[in-house]
Motif scaffolding. Structure first.
Motif, short mmCIF file in Angstrom:
data_model
loop_
_atom_site.label_atom_id
_atom_site.label_comp_id
_atom_site.label_asym_id
_atom_site.label_seq_id
_atom_site.Cartn_x
_atom_site.Cartn_y
_atom_site.Cartn_z
N LYS A 2 0.82 -1.20 0.00
CA LYS A 2 0.00 0.00 0.00
C LYS A 2 0.86 1.25 0.00
O LYS A 2 0.56 2.23 -0.68
CB LYS A 2 -0.94 0.00 1.21
CG LYS A 2 -2.09 -0.99 1.11
CD LYS A 2 -3.03 -0.83 2.28
CE LYS A 2 -4.19 -1.81 2.19
NZ LYS A 2 -5.13 -1.65 3.31
N SER A 3 1.94 1.22 0.78
CA SER A 3 2.82 2.39 0.85
C SER A 3 3.51 2.63 -0.48
O SER A 3 3.74 3.77 -0.89
CB SER A 3 3.85 2.22 1.96
OG SER A 3 4.67 1.10 1.73
N ALA A 6 0.96 4.23 -2.75
CA ALA A 6 0.74 5.61 -2.33
C ALA A 6 1.88 6.50 -2.78
O ALA A 6 1.67 7.64 -3.22
CB ALA A 6 0.58 5.67 -0.82
N SER A 169 -6.58 3.87 -1.31
CA SER A 169 -5.22 3.63 -0.82
C SER A 169 -4.54 2.42 -1.46
O SER A 169 -3.38 2.15 -1.17
CB SER A 169 -5.23 3.45 0.70
OG SER A 169 -5.97 2.30 1.06
N THR A 170 -5.26 1.71 -2.31
CA THR A 170 -4.70 0.49 -2.89
C THR A 170 -4.63 0.49 -4.41
O THR A 170 -3.63 0.06 -4.99
CB THR A 170 -5.51 -0.74 -2.44
OG1 THR A 170 -6.91 -0.49 -2.68
CG2 THR A 170 -5.28 -1.04 -0.97
#
Length: 223
Positions: A2-3, A6, A169-170
């Protein structure tokens, strides 16, 4: 992961550069990949599958042609929500060309969410549609390590998901809007990753614009 997504999207949002691309299917029997590359295009998204029974007959030809021309490429799946499960359709897509590998030239797969014929929302409630998309997305992620891009338009997303923000977020957004600007972004996404801005591209298919630099695009392909 996810990060990572992002970070990629944040880079795309702040960048001033854009990258031309396009998307194609068997309806484009002849595509000038080299001409597109020479004109500045650097990516193409190619139809691979629909539902759990249909494979695009031109997928392999298009994929090979795009690869040989030096284009970053990936596959897309035309969703038939509710006909079979999201997980089953993700598996079918992956098996028939829609997978991903971290080679720097393969985009994560794209889930094409739109109406077909009279099936505006495929007979599903907004909550059932969100659950179906999530099932597809989660299965694709579990099998490839990436979340798929989601292709939609504001009207469909609002009507069929209740303008859900469950995927912000994904999943990168591929926004379909044929206009001079992307306009209002649905679903809580702060911006689109790719904008399909026209249904006509000089070298074949629809015109797509990546919201960022070529380095950002390569990061999306790398994972």
């Amino acid at each position: 992961m996810k990060s990572t997504i992002a970070a990629i999207l944040a880079l795309a949002a702040t960048a001033q550069a854009t990258v031309q691309g396009f998307d194609i299917s068997h309806y484009q029997s002849s595509v000038n990949y080299a001409g597109a590359y020479a004109a500045g295009a650097r990516f193409v998204i190619i139809k691979a599958t629909e539902g759990t029974t249909y494979t695009d007959p031109s997928f392999s030809t298009h994929y090979t042609g795009a690869t040989n021309a030096g284009l970053i490429r990936g596959g897309y799946h035309f969703a038939h929500p509710g006909e079979t499960t999201g997980a089953a359709q993700a598996d079918y897509f992956i098996t028939h060309g829609g997978g991903w590998s971290g080679d720097g030239i393969t985009l994560p797969g794209m889930l094409d969410l739109e109406s077909e014929g009279g099936a505006t929302c495929w007979g599903l409630s907004t909550s059932a549609m969100v659950a179906w998309i999530k099932a597809f997305s989660d299965r694709y992620h579990s099998q490839t390590g990436r979340y798929p891009m989601l292709y939609t338009n504001p009207s469909w997303w609002t009507s069929c998901t209740g303008n859900s923000n469950a995927f912000v977020s994904t999943n990168p957004l591929v926004l379909a809007r044929y206009a001079s600007a992307p306009g209002t972004i649905p679903g809580g996404w702060p911006y689109q990753t790719i904008w399909q801005n026209s249904d006509s591209y000089a070298y074949g298919g629809d015109s797509d614009i990546f919201n960022g630099s070529l380095d950002n695009l390569r990061k999306l392909a790398t994972g």
